[in-house]
Scaffold this motif. Structure first.
Motif, mmCIF file in Angstrom:
data_model
loop_
_atom_site.group_PDB
_atom_site.id
_atom_site.type_symbol
_atom_site.label_atom_id
_atom_site.label_comp_id
_atom_site.label_asym_id
_atom_site.label_seq_id
_atom_site.Cartn_x
_atom_site.Cartn_y
_atom_site.Cartn_z
ATOM 1 N N ARG A 97 0.835 -1.205 0.000
ATOM 2 C CA ARG A 97 0.000 0.000 0.000
ATOM 3 C C ARG A 97 0.874 1.261 0.000
ATOM 4 O O ARG A 97 0.554 2.240 -0.675
ATOM 5 N N ASP A 98 1.994 1.231 0.738
ATOM 6 C CA ASP A 98 2.923 2.372 0.734
ATOM 7 C C ASP A 98 3.539 2.589 -0.648
ATOM 8 O O ASP A 98 3.677 3.714 -1.113
ATOM 9 N N ILE A 99 3.900 1.479 -1.297
ATOM 10 C CA ILE A 99 4.495 1.575 -2.633
ATOM 11 C C ILE A 99 3.472 2.143 -3.614
ATOM 12 O O ILE A 99 3.766 3.044 -4.399
ATOM 13 N N GLN A 100 2.255 1.622 -3.554
ATOM 14 C CA GLN A 100 1.201 2.124 -4.433
ATOM 15 C C GLN A 100 0.935 3.604 -4.174
ATOM 16 O O GLN A 100 0.747 4.381 -5.107
ATOM 17 N N GLY A 101 0.946 4.001 -2.895
ATOM 18 C CA GLY A 101 0.759 5.408 -2.553
ATOM 19 C C GLY A 101 1.844 6.285 -3.141
ATOM 20 O O GLY A 101 1.573 7.410 -3.595
ATOM 21 N N ALA A 102 3.073 5.771 -3.181
ATOM 22 C CA ALA A 102 4.186 6.533 -3.760
ATOM 23 C C ALA A 102 3.957 6.747 -5.257
ATOM 24 O O ALA A 102 4.216 7.838 -5.786
ATOM 25 N N PHE A 103 3.462 5.731 -5.942
ATOM 26 C CA PHE A 103 3.168 5.876 -7.367
ATOM 27 C C PHE A 103 1.999 6.830 -7.590
ATOM 28 O O PHE A 103 2.028 7.659 -8.497
ATOM 29 N N GLU A 104 0.975 6.717 -6.764
ATOM 30 C CA GLU A 104 -0.202 7.574 -6.914
ATOM 31 C C GLU A 104 0.128 9.040 -6.644
ATOM 32 O O GLU A 104 -0.467 9.938 -7.246
ATOM 33 N N ALA A 105 1.085 9.288 -5.767
ATOM 34 C CA ALA A 105 1.469 10.659 -5.440
ATOM 35 C C ALA A 105 2.492 11.233 -6.413
ATOM 36 O O ALA A 105 2.729 12.443 -6.434
ATOM 37 N N HIS A 106 3.087 10.390 -7.217
ATOM 38 C CA HIS A 106 4.140 10.823 -8.126
ATOM 39 C C HIS A 106 3.534 11.577 -9.311
ATOM 40 O O HIS A 106 2.594 11.117 -9.945
ATOM 41 N N ALA A 107 4.108 12.718 -9.637
ATOM 42 C CA ALA A 107 3.579 13.576 -10.711
ATOM 43 C C ALA A 107 3.712 12.955 -12.095
ATOM 44 O O ALA A 107 2.995 13.345 -13.014
ATOM 45 N N LYS A 108 4.597 11.982 -12.269
ATOM 46 C CA LYS A 108 4.826 11.432 -13.601
ATOM 47 C C LYS A 108 4.275 10.022 -13.786
ATOM 48 O O LYS A 108 4.654 9.325 -14.723
ATOM 49 N N PHE A 109 3.373 9.615 -12.902
ATOM 50 C CA PHE A 109 2.692 8.330 -13.052
ATOM 51 C C PHE A 109 1.205 8.527 -12.845
ATOM 52 O O PHE A 109 0.779 9.404 -12.096
ATOM 53 N N GLU A 110 0.425 7.680 -13.514
ATOM 54 C CA GLU A 110 -1.014 7.649 -13.267
ATOM 55 C C GLU A 110 -1.442 6.190 -13.210
ATOM 56 O O GLU A 110 -0.806 5.313 -13.814
ATOM 57 N N SER A 111 -2.515 5.933 -12.500
ATOM 58 C CA SER A 111 -3.022 4.581 -12.365
ATOM 59 C C SER A 111 -3.512 4.066 -13.714
ATOM 60 O O SER A 111 -4.166 4.780 -14.470
ATOM 61 N N ALA A 112 -3.208 2.807 -13.992
ATOM 62 C CA ALA A 112 -3.694 2.168 -15.208
ATOM 63 C C ALA A 112 -5.023 1.474 -14.943
ATOM 64 O O ALA A 112 -5.560 0.815 -15.818
ATOM 65 N N GLY A 113 -5.541 1.633 -13.737
ATOM 66 C CA GLY A 113 -6.797 1.000 -13.345
ATOM 67 C C GLY A 113 -6.566 0.094 -12.154
ATOM 68 O O GLY A 113 -5.425 -0.243 -11.831
ATOM 69 N N PRO A 114 -7.637 -0.302 -11.491
ATOM 70 C CA PRO A 114 -7.496 -1.141 -10.291
ATOM 71 C C PRO A 114 -6.686 -2.413 -10.577
ATOM 72 O O PRO A 114 -7.017 -3.188 -11.472
ATOM 73 N N GLY A 115 -5.585 -2.562 -9.851
ATOM 74 C CA GLY A 115 -4.744 -3.740 -9.982
ATOM 75 C C GLY A 115 -3.926 -3.822 -11.253
ATOM 76 O O GLY A 115 -3.242 -4.819 -11.495
ATOM 77 N N ALA A 116 -3.973 -2.797 -12.086
ATOM 78 C CA ALA A 116 -3.282 -2.838 -13.379
ATOM 79 C C ALA A 116 -1.932 -2.127 -13.364
ATOM 80 O O ALA A 116 -1.263 -2.058 -14.388
ATOM 81 N N GLY A 117 -1.524 -1.570 -12.248
ATOM 82 C CA GLY A 117 -0.238 -0.897 -12.173
ATOM 83 C C GLY A 117 -0.326 0.578 -12.507
ATOM 84 O O GLY A 117 -1.402 1.184 -12.465
ATOM 85 N N TYR A 118 0.822 1.140 -12.855
ATOM 86 C CA TYR A 118 0.949 2.581 -13.068
ATOM 87 C C TYR A 118 1.700 2.838 -14.363
ATOM 88 O O TYR A 118 2.670 2.163 -14.682
ATOM 89 N N GLU A 119 1.232 3.854 -15.094
ATOM 90 C CA GLU A 119 1.845 4.210 -16.367
ATOM 91 C C GLU A 119 2.499 5.583 -16.260
ATOM 92 O O GLU A 119 1.908 6.510 -15.707
ATOM 93 N N PRO A 120 3.713 5.717 -16.813
ATOM 94 C CA PRO A 120 4.329 7.041 -16.845
ATOM 95 C C PRO A 120 3.535 7.958 -17.769
ATOM 96 O O PRO A 120 2.978 7.509 -18.766
ATOM 97 N N THR A 121 3.474 9.227 -17.423
ATOM 98 C CA THR A 121 2.659 10.174 -18.180
ATOM 99 C C THR A 121 3.450 10.947 -19.237
ATOM 100 O O THR A 121 2.844 11.623 -20.061
ATOM 101 N N ALA A 122 4.762 10.871 -19.210
ATOM 102 C CA ALA A 122 5.554 11.711 -20.114
ATOM 103 C C ALA A 122 6.487 10.892 -20.998
ATOM 104 O O ALA A 122 7.510 11.391 -21.435
ATOM 105 N N ASN A 123 6.124 9.646 -21.272
ATOM 106 C CA ASN A 123 6.990 8.815 -22.090
ATOM 107 C C ASN A 123 6.377 8.609 -23.471
ATOM 108 O O ASN A 123 5.204 8.826 -23.680
ATOM 109 N N ASP A 124 7.209 8.160 -24.392
ATOM 110 C CA ASP A 124 6.783 8.042 -25.780
ATOM 111 C C ASP A 124 6.207 6.677 -26.134
ATOM 112 O O ASP A 124 5.466 6.560 -27.088
#
Length: 160
Positions: free
Chosen positions: A4-31
């Protein structure tokens, strides 16, 4: 560090967004398509980039020997992708070529306070290494040509 702490770090990070419940996190500024998945205190980073032959226009052919050499070089260089972070490597990087894309995947230990930055560093390394491997002389599809044009523009701006 809890999941939960790791997920919170991704959720709070400006360059990641959730890919959906349980689907991980996607960078927002990559090609290219990339994802960081969190499980059991570890982060698995997956990045998908086009093969050289998939990056060129339909009017240009890449010889098999060139494609194979390009892939072998990329594979060797991506073996070092996890060296851009101080996180422990849990699963060594794998690099596979299928259906016009190269799929990179590695699992690293989630360091407290650094999990999202570590994952982003790996994603950026993979994308940068792929870009450095682009071979001049081919006609590239518009999205790849745009990357090349932006890089050339940035290089000229840096010289001024």
């Amino acid at each position: 560090m809890s999941e939960r702490d790791i997920q919170g770090a991704f959720e709070a990070h400006a360059k990641f967004e959730s890919a959906g419940p349980g689907a991980g996190y996607e960078p927002t500024a990559n090609d290219w398509e990339a994802r960081a998945s969190v499980e059991d205190g570890a982060v698995t980073v997956t990045v998908r980039v086009p093969t050289l032959s998939a990056a060129v226009t339909e009017h240009d052919d890449v010889a098999a020997v060139v494609e194979d050499g390009w892939f072998e070089t990329l594979e060797l260089r991506l073996a070092d992708a996890t060296n851009v972070t101080r996180a422990d490597v849990i699963d060594d990087p794998s690099v596979e070529r299928t259906d016009g894309e190269v799929v990179f995947e590695a699992t690293i230990d989630a360091r407290p306070g650094n999990a999202a930055d570590d994952a982003l560093a790996v994603v950026n390394y993979v994308e940068g290494t792929w870009f450095e491997g682009i071979i001049p002389g081919y006609d590239y599809r518009p999205d790849v040509q745009d990357l090349r044009d932006r890089a050339a523009g940035n290089a000229q701006t840096d010289r001024l």
